[in-house]
Design a protein around this motif. Structure first.
Motif, short mmCIF file in Angstrom:
data_model
loop_
_atom_site.label_atom_id
_atom_site.label_comp_id
_atom_site.label_asym_id
_atom_site.label_seq_id
_atom_site.Cartn_x
_atom_site.Cartn_y
_atom_site.Cartn_z
N GLU A 160 13.96 2.30 8.67
CA GLU A 160 12.94 2.99 9.45
C GLU A 160 11.93 3.69 8.54
O GLU A 160 10.72 3.70 8.82
CB GLU A 160 13.59 4.00 10.39
CG GLU A 160 14.37 3.38 11.54
CD GLU A 160 13.51 2.44 12.35
OE1 GLU A 160 12.38 2.83 12.71
OE2 GLU A 160 13.95 1.31 12.61
N LEU A 161 12.41 4.29 7.46
CA LEU A 161 11.50 4.94 6.51
C LEU A 161 10.58 3.91 5.86
O LEU A 161 9.39 4.18 5.64
CB LEU A 161 12.30 5.67 5.44
CG LEU A 161 13.07 6.92 5.91
CD1 LEU A 161 13.94 7.46 4.77
CD2 LEU A 161 12.11 8.00 6.40
N SER A 162 11.11 2.75 5.54
CA SER A 162 10.29 1.68 4.94
C SER A 162 9.24 1.20 5.93
O SER A 162 8.09 0.92 5.55
CB SER A 162 11.19 0.51 4.51
OG SER A 162 12.14 0.92 3.55
N ARG A 163 9.60 1.10 7.19
CA ARG A 163 8.64 0.70 8.20
C ARG A 163 7.53 1.74 8.35
O ARG A 163 6.35 1.39 8.55
CB ARG A 163 9.34 0.51 9.55
CG ARG A 163 10.23 -0.73 9.61
CD ARG A 163 10.96 -0.81 10.92
NE ARG A 163 11.70 -2.04 11.08
CZ ARG A 163 12.45 -2.34 12.13
NH1 ARG A 163 12.55 -1.45 13.12
NH2 ARG A 163 13.08 -3.49 12.21
N LEU A 164 7.91 3.00 8.26
CA LEU A 164 6.90 4.05 8.32
C LEU A 164 5.95 3.98 7.14
O LEU A 164 4.74 4.22 7.28
CB LEU A 164 7.57 5.42 8.36
CG LEU A 164 8.26 5.80 9.67
CD1 LEU A 164 9.01 7.12 9.51
CD2 LEU A 164 7.24 5.91 10.80
N ALA A 165 6.48 3.63 5.97
CA ALA A 165 5.63 3.47 4.78
C ALA A 165 4.62 2.34 5.01
O ALA A 165 3.45 2.45 4.61
CB ALA A 165 6.49 3.17 3.56
N VAL A 166 5.07 1.27 5.64
CA VAL A 166 4.17 0.15 5.96
C VAL A 166 3.12 0.59 6.96
O VAL A 166 1.93 0.29 6.82
CB VAL A 166 4.97 -1.06 6.49
CG1 VAL A 166 4.01 -2.16 6.95
CG2 VAL A 166 5.92 -1.60 5.41
N PHE A 167 3.56 1.31 7.97
CA PHE A 167 2.64 1.75 9.02
C PHE A 167 1.54 2.67 8.46
O PHE A 167 0.39 2.59 8.87
CB PHE A 167 3.42 2.48 10.11
CG PHE A 167 2.55 3.02 11.22
CD1 PHE A 167 2.04 2.18 12.20
CD2 PHE A 167 2.23 4.37 11.28
CE1 PHE A 167 1.23 2.67 13.20
CE2 PHE A 167 1.43 4.87 12.28
CZ PHE A 167 0.93 4.02 13.24
#
Length: 251
Positions: A160-167
């Motif tokens: 989830e943190l990685s997805r937030l970084a992408v977002f």
């Protein structure tokens, strides 16, 4: 000479005229009553039609609600439905690879902070960005397992943190899949065995089997196995973090 006027015929004619007028009035009254009755019947028919339309609309709304719930389960079976909105199934491979690069940079920075060693692979698999962290050949496997956590809980949080970084960089939600030390492949095999065991119980006893709560990734793995088996079907029930799969005989 006196004249005697015979008024009998005149009186009879007047009476006949009055009777005719009365008959006309009665006929007009009957016509008006019949017309009113017809209007009332039409109004009642319209009301019945409206009620039927309302019932049909309610049924359609109920069907739509059920359809929405089924669609949500189908989306979940496709994996991690929470981050799918706006991802776009037709997104270019270059954009997907860009997402994996952003996530890989984020994970690499995290490993540096933790002083963990590991090789990072950036991939696009089945139209989905993937980042895999594998052992670097220096015996770092055990340390990497700390990034997985119990039942993959830590891994899910890092994903989830990685997805937030992408977002933050792209402005679009991502369906990025993060794996550490091959955990997901191993867990997928374990879940396949669990799903087959549940299907056998359902076929043997004819009763539904409720599995333990699982993450979206784990539920997808089970759905995939159950959907490929004859005589059984699966659906999800409950809410996170207690959402689970129910396996039951095919109706």
């Amino acid at each position: 000479m006196s004249f005697v006027t015979d008024t009998t015929n005149d009186l009879d004619a007047a009476a006949v005229a009055r009777d005719e007028d009365k008959d006309v009035d009665q006929a007009e009254h009957r016509d008006a009553t019949a017309e009113a009755d017809a209007d009332l019947a039409d109004a009642n028919a319209d009301d019945e039609d409206d009620e039927a339309d309302e019932e049909t609309d309610e049924d359609e709304e109920a069907d739509e609600d059920e359809g929405d719930e089924e669609a949500e389960d189908d989306e979940e079976a496709d994996g991690d439905s929470e981050a799918k909105a706006g991802s776009g199934s037709g997104r270019a491979a270059t954009d997907l690879f860009r997402e994996s690069e952003i996530a890989a940079d984020y994970v690499e920075g995290l490993l540096d902070i933790l002083d963990y060693d590991g090789d990072i692979d950036e991939l696009v698999v089945s139209g989905r960005p993937v980042v895999e962290v594998v052992e670097g050949g220096d015996g770092s496997g055990k340390r990497l397992q700390a990034l997985v956590g119990q039942r993959g809980a830590t891994l899910e949080a890092l994903q989830e943190l990685s997805r937030l970084a992408v977002f933050r960089q792209t402005g679009s939600p991502s369906r990025l899949l993060l794996d550490v030390g091959g955990y997901r492949a191993l867990r997928r095999k374990e879940l396949g065995a669990i799903a087959k065991n549940a299907a056998e119980k359902v076929k043997e006893y004819g009763e539904a089997v409720r599995l333990e709560p699982m993450s979206a990734f784990e539920r997808k793995c089970v759905h995939d196995v159950i959907n490929a088996l004859p005589g059984v079907e699966s659906e999800s029930e409950g809410v996170e973090p207690s959402r689970r799969i129910v396996v039951r005989p095919t109706a």
